[in-house]
Design an enzyme around this catalytic site. Sequence first.
Site: not given
Ligand code: PGA
Length: 253
Positions: A10-12, A100, A102, A172, A178, A217, A238-239
Amino acid sequence: MTRKTLVVGNWKMHGSKEQVAAYFSELQKAIQNSSDKLLNEVVVCPPFIYLAQAAKLLEQLPQVKLGAQDVSGFTQGAYTGQIAASMLVDIGCQYVIVGHSERRQYCQESEEEIADKFFAAKATGLTPILCVGETQAQREEKRTESVVLGQLQAILTRQGVQSFQDAIIAYEPVWAIGTGLTASPQEAQAVHLLLRQTLAEYDVGLAQRLPILYGGSVKSSNAQQLFAMPDIDGALVGGASLQASEFFAISKV
Ligand code: PGA
């Protein structure tokens, strides 16, 4: 029972045309030059605006599938700025992330809206990846179980357990996203098992087949311990998915 294993990047809100091109060329080289097997499915979810570019590049890289980070709950019409599930299919997506944390937090998405998105995706043949997870405060208040089961229930009440046929769940924990903090493999396993057992009360076979991903993470240095747990079937990343080499390292079996 062998379940499908996946890693979803997930590149966000990251990337540019140039980065998209460089990323897929690096990923392609890494895959071609390696004798390691990949998990059953490797999925990348760039921002909407780069999906068409990514779809074109992925014609040369059929091992990697395309997903979107969100979808409208409506089929079509006067919904400025929204993207319909049929459009995602049209452009080559097979997966979409829904609910998600966010989006729950910054866009105030309700359980009802998330369920609309989940079923809009399903209606077009997209595989929804439903995100569930508790915040730090909820964990401290020992409400993890009730929070994730509530999020599951919001889908179950609409169309029962069959809703999860050809779907994916991603657990999650919000406090792990993050932050560099990861749920321990045992902590994550406990929640994955709870989710699977809850679905198994309705349909054992479906619950056994359903991939449940962990997110928060995940990186190449902790992925293997997480994937070794019996109910963790891969990761939503994500990251660490932003670098092709690191994402590839997570995707290797
Ligand atoms: P992260 O994000 O790997 O940067 O913690 C995961 C996500 O939000 O799907």
